[in-house]
Scaffold this active site. Structure first.
Site, PDB file in Angstrom:
ATOM      1  N   CYS A  17       0.818  -1.206   0.000  1.00  0.00           N
ATOM      2  CA  CYS A  17       0.000   0.000   0.000  1.00  0.00           C
ATOM      3  C   CYS A  17       0.862   1.270   0.000  1.00  0.00           C
ATOM      4  CB  CYS A  17      -0.978  -0.033   1.164  1.00  0.00           C
ATOM      5  SG  CYS A  17      -2.359   1.112   0.956  1.00  0.00           S
ATOM      6  N   HIS A  74      -4.056  -5.066   0.815  1.00  0.00           N
ATOM      7  CA  HIS A  74      -3.570  -5.544   2.123  1.00  0.00           C
ATOM      8  C   HIS A  74      -3.729  -7.064   2.220  1.00  0.00           C
ATOM      9  CE1 HIS A  74      -2.851  -1.669   4.119  1.00  0.00           C
ATOM     10  NE2 HIS A  74      -3.825  -1.224   3.347  1.00  0.00           N
ATOM     11  N   GLU A  90      -2.658  -8.915   4.539  1.00  0.00           N
ATOM     12  CA  GLU A  90      -2.661  -9.335   5.936  1.00  0.00           C
ATOM     13  C   GLU A  90      -4.050  -9.443   6.548  1.00  0.00           C
ATOM     14  OE1 GLU A  90      -1.772  -4.810   6.044  1.00  0.00           O
ATOM     15  OE2 GLU A  90      -1.537  -6.511   4.681  1.00  0.00           O
TER      16      GLU A  90
END
Length: 512
Positions: free
Chosen positions: A79, A170, A172
């Protein structure tokens, strides 16, 4: 020495999730503020750049030299990190025509090891208002979404000495359905990590490290009965035996029968523990005090005084043991720009400065669930490992308003009924934290045709992964009805029970 992935934190709300994702692959990793200089050694295998609330076009945005890092190690830029890489290499980053937030579907443009085995149209999670409008010369797009032409890319071979990948989503977060695979592809295939960071390896390495640090010295440690201090003490004890001196203080604000139960449990673990009854000192100092912050300071300050008095009786102690865990450390360190310090945690400050001792913190880089795995590896009973978190000031901040021995007794009785019924119903281990709060509110009730005017108790139960965010637990109505009935019938002085359905944020888990 453990292989390690380093995460440079630019202040993203998701940074801890990156660390959790890497560690779940049995690969050790650490989070470091992006403003701190990287210490390169043989254990470091790769670097991940996190997201950030900043725009790379903000004058005050943090901008470490990505190429300098990539000349040392492989890099995965996420990002903000991806946009920083693109901008520094000569690309163009600007505002998106529309905010790119939420679910999107990833489509490979060309084959890459970063996205190997990730299926086409895999769902990913976007959260950014800037976007990469032009890639630097020689850089290749490796994936796009329906609305973003540059969702993932790699640097040219001439850019740096190591491989560099970047993504504008993202991986994660759980909404990115193949995000763990992407992290694994980077850490294992690109960085060459062997995935050998296991609980057994951690115990062995930590015990050896404590032996090297302490030698024949003595360690003094305050225990709380909670999972963190218990696991930390057990690790230290495995290293130095009875040269660990544990002190467990009864501040009068523990749960019902907790002082005796915890001391008995520590005896079974073989820990050299002294119990100290200091209830009356705490009640005396808290008399008349209603302000929550003042109560916290009185309880914390008096605990330090009691602990120091007891520690002073042990000769030649040079080390202080603490059960500090990673969220404590992260929350107490500002990224110096991207994020502000969230709180000053009691485990990270206070005692060390006053006692002039060297810290022994075996759990400093572990998350709570990892602490439990380490405890399980060492054979610690679930009575300790599955205990809900309990605030440092204890029931002092669950008795709202002035704290007295009588109010604490009422709350202990109500809390004991609530906790036992959670256990009996099989709900206890499904909940992150539960407890009762005695409100400074009395209300009219009717018992046996007589009018009562007694206290109200609020019940709190939340679900969470690490306590950073939490949702209220949707307990069954039949369960809540039975708990309420038993508390009102069995605790003389309470005639009303309510249930807290607030989530964190905007509320906090504790009321004070």
């Amino acid at each position: 020495m453990n292989e390690k992935i380093l995460i440079l934190d630019f202040g993203s709300q998701y940074t801890q999730l990156i660390a959790r994702g890497i560690r779940e692959l049995n690969i050790y990793c650490e989070i470091q503020p992006c403003t701190k200089e990287i210490e390169y050694d043989e254990s470091l295998k790769g670097v991940i750049l996190s997201g950030s609330p900043y725009s790379v076009n903000d004058p005050q945005a943090p901008k470490p030299d990505v190429k300098a890092i990539a000349d040392k190690l492989p890099v995965l830029a996420i990002c903000y990190g991806a946009q920083l890489l693109a901008q520094q290499a000569g690309g163009v980053v600007g505002k998106s025509t529309h905010r790119e937030y939420g679910r999107a579907h990833l489509h490979a443009v060309t084959h890459s090891e970063l996205l190997a085995t990730v299926p086409d149209s895999s769902q990913v999670w976007m959260s950014h208002s800037d976007t990469i409008k032009e890639l630097p010369e020689g850089f290749d797009i490796i994936a796009k979404t329906d609305s973003i032409p540059v969702a993932a890319f790699r640097a040219s071979e001439s850019y740096a000495k190591n491989k560099v990948f970047a993504i504008q989503f993202h991986p994660e977060v759980t909404h990115s359905t193949n995000g763990r695979q992407i992290l694994k592809n980077f850490a294992v295939d690109t960085c060459g990590c062997t995935q050998d960071w296991t609980p057994a390896a951690f115990v062995q390495e930590t015990v050896e490290r404590i032996k090297d640090q302490v030698g024949d010295g003595k360690v003094v440690m305050a225990l709380s009965g909670g999972v963190d201090s218990t696991v930390a003490a057990t690790l230290i004890h495995k290293a130095i035996g009875d040269n660990l001196y544990c002190i467990f203080v009864d501040n009068g604000l523990l749960r019902k029968d907790e002082f005796e139960q915890v001391l008995d449990g520590y005896a079974h673990l073989g820990l050299n523990t002294k119990g100290v009854d200091a209830k009356q000192r705490f009640y005396n100092d808290l008399a008349g005090v209603t302000d929550p912050e003042k109560k916290r300071k009185i309880i914390g300050g008096l605990f330090i005084d009691v602990f120091m008095d007891e520690a002073a009786e042990i000769k030649d102690v040079a080390f202080l043991g603490q059960g500090t865990i990673y969220p404590d450390v992260i929350e107490s360190v500002s990224v110096a720009g991207p994020s502000a310090t969230i709180k000053s945690h009691h485990n990270v400050g206070g005692l060390p400065e006053k006692m002039h001792m060297e810290l022994v913190e075996p759990l400093r880089f572990l998350f709570k669930d990892e602490v439990r795995k380490i405890g399980k590896e060492m054979g610690i009973d679930d009575v300790f490992l599955q205990r809900h978190p309990f605030p440092g000031p204890g029931l002092g901040i669950r008795v709202l308003g002035e704290v007295t021995a009588e109010k604490v007794h009422l709350l202990q009785e109500a809390d004991a009924i609530y906790t036992q019924q959670l256990r009996d119903s099989g709900l206890y281990n499904e909940i992150w934290q539960a407890g009762a709060i005695l409100l400074p509110v009395q209300s009219v009730g009717v018992m046996g045709d007589e009018r009562t005017y007694e206290y109200t108790v609020a019940l709190r139960a939340v679900t969470s992964v690490d306590g950073m965010t939490a949702d209220w637990a949707h307990l069954p109505y039949d369960f809540m009805a039975k708990v309420s009935n038993d508390i009102i019938n069995k605790v003389n002085g309470i005639n009303r029970v309510v249930y807290d359905i607030s989530s964190k944020p905007p509320a906090t888990i504790e009321w004070e």
